[in-house]
Design an enzyme around this catalytic site. Structure first.
Site, PDB file in Angstrom:
ATOM      1  N   SER A 161      -1.927   3.245  -5.279  1.00  0.00           N
ATOM      2  CA  SER A 161      -1.020   2.170  -5.682  1.00  0.00           C
ATOM      3  C   SER A 161      -0.291   2.648  -6.936  1.00  0.00           C
ATOM      4  O   SER A 161      -0.920   2.945  -7.953  1.00  0.00           O
ATOM      5  CB  SER A 161      -1.806   0.890  -5.974  1.00  0.00           C
ATOM      6  OG  SER A 161      -0.932  -0.145  -6.375  1.00  0.00           O
TER       7      SER A 161
ATOM      8  N   TRP B  33       5.082  -4.553  -6.080  1.00  0.00           N
ATOM      9  CA  TRP B  33       4.356  -3.900  -4.978  1.00  0.00           C
ATOM     10  C   TRP B  33       2.931  -3.569  -5.395  1.00  0.00           C
ATOM     11  O   TRP B  33       1.987  -3.777  -4.624  1.00  0.00           O
ATOM     12  CB  TRP B  33       5.084  -2.626  -4.548  1.00  0.00           C
ATOM     13  CG  TRP B  33       6.377  -2.898  -3.859  1.00  0.00           C
ATOM     14  CD1 TRP B  33       7.632  -2.805  -4.394  1.00  0.00           C
ATOM     15  CD2 TRP B  33       6.557  -3.328  -2.512  1.00  0.00           C
ATOM     16  NE1 TRP B  33       8.581  -3.152  -3.457  1.00  0.00           N
ATOM     17  CE2 TRP B  33       7.947  -3.474  -2.292  1.00  0.00           C
ATOM     18  CE3 TRP B  33       5.685  -3.609  -1.462  1.00  0.00           C
ATOM     19  CZ2 TRP B  33       8.482  -3.879  -1.080  1.00  0.00           C
ATOM     20  CZ3 TRP B  33       6.213  -4.010  -0.250  1.00  0.00           C
ATOM     21  CH2 TRP B  33       7.596  -4.144  -0.054  1.00  0.00           C
TER      22      TRP B  33
ATOM     23  N   TYR C 146       0.842  -6.612  -5.464  1.00  0.00           N
ATOM     24  CA  TYR C 146       0.508  -7.003  -4.090  1.00  0.00           C
ATOM     25  C   TYR C 146      -0.676  -6.176  -3.572  1.00  0.00           C
ATOM     26  O   TYR C 146      -1.637  -6.720  -3.018  1.00  0.00           O
ATOM     27  CB  TYR C 146       1.730  -6.795  -3.196  1.00  0.00           C
ATOM     28  CG  TYR C 146       1.496  -7.164  -1.751  1.00  0.00           C
ATOM     29  CD1 TYR C 146       1.793  -8.434  -1.282  1.00  0.00           C
ATOM     30  CD2 TYR C 146       0.955  -6.238  -0.851  1.00  0.00           C
ATOM     31  CE1 TYR C 146       1.559  -8.791   0.041  1.00  0.00           C
ATOM     32  CE2 TYR C 146       0.717  -6.581   0.474  1.00  0.00           C
ATOM     33  CZ  TYR C 146       1.027  -7.853   0.907  1.00  0.00           C
ATOM     34  OH  TYR C 146       0.782  -8.196   2.211  1.00  0.00           O
ATOM     35  N   GLU C 147      -0.594  -4.867  -3.742  1.00  0.00           N
ATOM     36  CA  GLU C 147      -1.631  -3.970  -3.230  1.00  0.00           C
ATOM     37  C   GLU C 147      -2.970  -4.208  -3.923  1.00  0.00           C
ATOM     38  O   GLU C 147      -4.023  -4.222  -3.268  1.00  0.00           O
ATOM     39  CB  GLU C 147      -1.174  -2.519  -3.400  1.00  0.00           C
ATOM     40  CG  GLU C 147       0.007  -2.165  -2.502  1.00  0.00           C
ATOM     41  CD  GLU C 147       0.808  -0.973  -2.971  1.00  0.00           C
ATOM     42  OE1 GLU C 147       1.771  -0.595  -2.280  1.00  0.00           O
ATOM     43  OE2 GLU C 147       0.501  -0.413  -4.056  1.00  0.00           O
ATOM     44  N   LEU C 148      -2.931  -4.416  -5.231  1.00  0.00           N
ATOM     45  CA  LEU C 148      -4.165  -4.668  -5.972  1.00  0.00           C
ATOM     46  C   LEU C 148      -4.824  -5.968  -5.530  1.00  0.00           C
ATOM     47  O   LEU C 148      -6.049  -6.034  -5.355  1.00  0.00           O
ATOM     48  CB  LEU C 148      -3.866  -4.705  -7.474  1.00  0.00           C
ATOM     49  CG  LEU C 148      -3.590  -3.345  -8.127  1.00  0.00           C
ATOM     50  CD1 LEU C 148      -2.953  -3.534  -9.496  1.00  0.00           C
ATOM     51  CD2 LEU C 148      -4.873  -2.531  -8.244  1.00  0.00           C
TER      52      LEU C 148
END
Length: 399
Positions: free
Chosen positions: A273, A343, A346-348
């Site tokens: 990420s 982004w 979001y990924e975390l």
């Protein structure tokens, strides 16, 4: 050995001997007053490094084929000599290794002329070597230098008789994302044996990108290994000309993930990420992890063909979510850029919900060659509305 295959092998060997013959001519003035075979090889490796590597690759390819053939026939067919032995077949090598020439060179040697010749040849060769270095570096930037755990499954899927040309196109796309011995050897095999023009050309261009100097086999010399007339006609006249163009968008990738085996078998050690603005440092981190035999998911390497930020849609997010599910852990590359990235947030959040390990590394640490991963202990990113927030934010930017 079929006549065509034999001619191709013999042609390869002749090309190598001819190439080395020309190269050794240029190296003769560089030889020390007293020299051995090792000195000659070292000069070849220094002034013609990629040419030497290309011969090593050819040897590995034919040696691997012999090992496979011996399992069934009990006898090797090609018996290609190792580069260190094959060089003894080169006319110019024989000449400079003869006692007469060794004596002549020793008596007429000039240190000043030798050094001058080294400088002159290096000035000629250095720009070419650097140009190839940049070419290979560019190709490596798009790949991971590791052997993924699912590589044998991918190759096995490709080699199944009932695998369509279309599916093989997708499998090749996945294989091209890696630079490792198994992939290189498989592409050498395809370049030599694949009947379909599109697939054979893909293998050829991959090898060419890394300067392996492959020989593109013409269609008329391709062998069809079957006695069944209908299948032979299909392979020769239909399959050989089939062509499929992949739809490069997130929806297509989402469909493949849900329906195709080449996507379902994937697994990654880490999902990276990060902010795209930190791509240089991320690439350094990936190379480090590759050296530790870790397979990484990075969107601009693994799914660059499909995941275009300007093509943002729900499919984009679902693809990223699937990649995170396929990953054992996540590495967050912390920087000013990533901390402000919607982004990354979001990924975390999604990975946190998966209850899988999350590690963190500072961008500055990578710059300082400190690649220690630390378990994250600051959950600043947690947001119950992170999915909706991402879509709203992204739609404002890209619409």
């Amino acid at each position: 050995m079929p006549g065509v295959t034999k001619r191709i092998f013999e042609h390869d060997v002749r090309d190598i001997i001819s190439m080395w013959n020309d190269e050794i001519k240029t190296l003769m003035p560089l030889l020390p007053q007293e020299y051995t075979k090792k000195d000659i090889i070292n000069l070849l490796r220094k002034y013609y490094p990629y040419e030497w590597i290309s011969v090593e690759s050819k040897y590995t390819y034919y040696h691997t084929k012999d090992k496979y053939i011996m399992k069934f026939c009990g006898k090797a067919r090609f018996k290609m000599l190792k580069p260190e032995l094959l060089i003894c077949k080169v006319p110019m090598y024989k000449k400079i290794s003869s006692e007469n020439y060794l004596e002549y060179h020793k008596n007429n040697f000039s240190e000043d002329e030798c050094e001058e010749s080294k400088t002159k040849l290096w000035n000629q060769r250095q720009p070419k070597i650097e140009r190839i270095n940049k070419k290979i570096e560019k190709a490596l930037y798009k790949t991971q230098q590791v052997t993924p755990t699912f590589i044998d499954q991918l190759i096995g899927l490709y080699e199944r008789k009932n695998t369509s040309q279309k599916d093989r196109v997708y499998i090749l796309l996945e294989l091209k994302k890696y630079y490792c011995k198994k992939v290189i050897q498989f592409f050498f095999k395809l370049n030599d044996t694949e009947l379909n023009k599109q697939l054979r050309f893909e293998a050829f261009y991959y090898l060419q990108e890394f300067n392996f100097n492959p020989r593109l086999r013409k269609q008329k010399y391709m062998l069809v290994h079957t006695n069944n007339k209908e299948r032979k006609d299909y392979l020769k006249n239909i399959y050989s000309n089939e062509k499929y163009i992949i739809k490069l968008n997130p929806n297509e990738l989402e469909y493949r993930i849900e329906n195709s085996k080449e996507q379902k078998i994937k697994s990654y050690d880490y999902f990276i990420s990060h902010s795209s603005k930190d791509s240089k440092e991320v690439q350094e981190l990936i190379r480090k992890e590759n050296s530790l035999k870790k397979n990484i998911f990075c969107d601009w390497i693994n799914d660059i063909d499909y995941l275009k930020r300007h093509l943002l849609c729900n499919a984009t997010l679902r693809v990223l979510e699937e990649r995170m599910k396929q990953s054992k852990a996540l590495i967050f590359v912390k920087s000013e850029n990533s901390l402000s990235s919607i982004w990354c947030k979001y990924e975390l959040n999604f990975f946190y919900e998966l209850q899988k390990p999350i590690f963190i590394i500072e961008k500055d640490s990578i710059i300082n060659k400190d690649f220690e991963l630390k378990t994250i202990n600051d959950y600043w990113f947690i947001d119950s509305d992170y999915k909706e927030s991402t879509l709203i934010f992204a739609s404002k930017i890209y619409n």
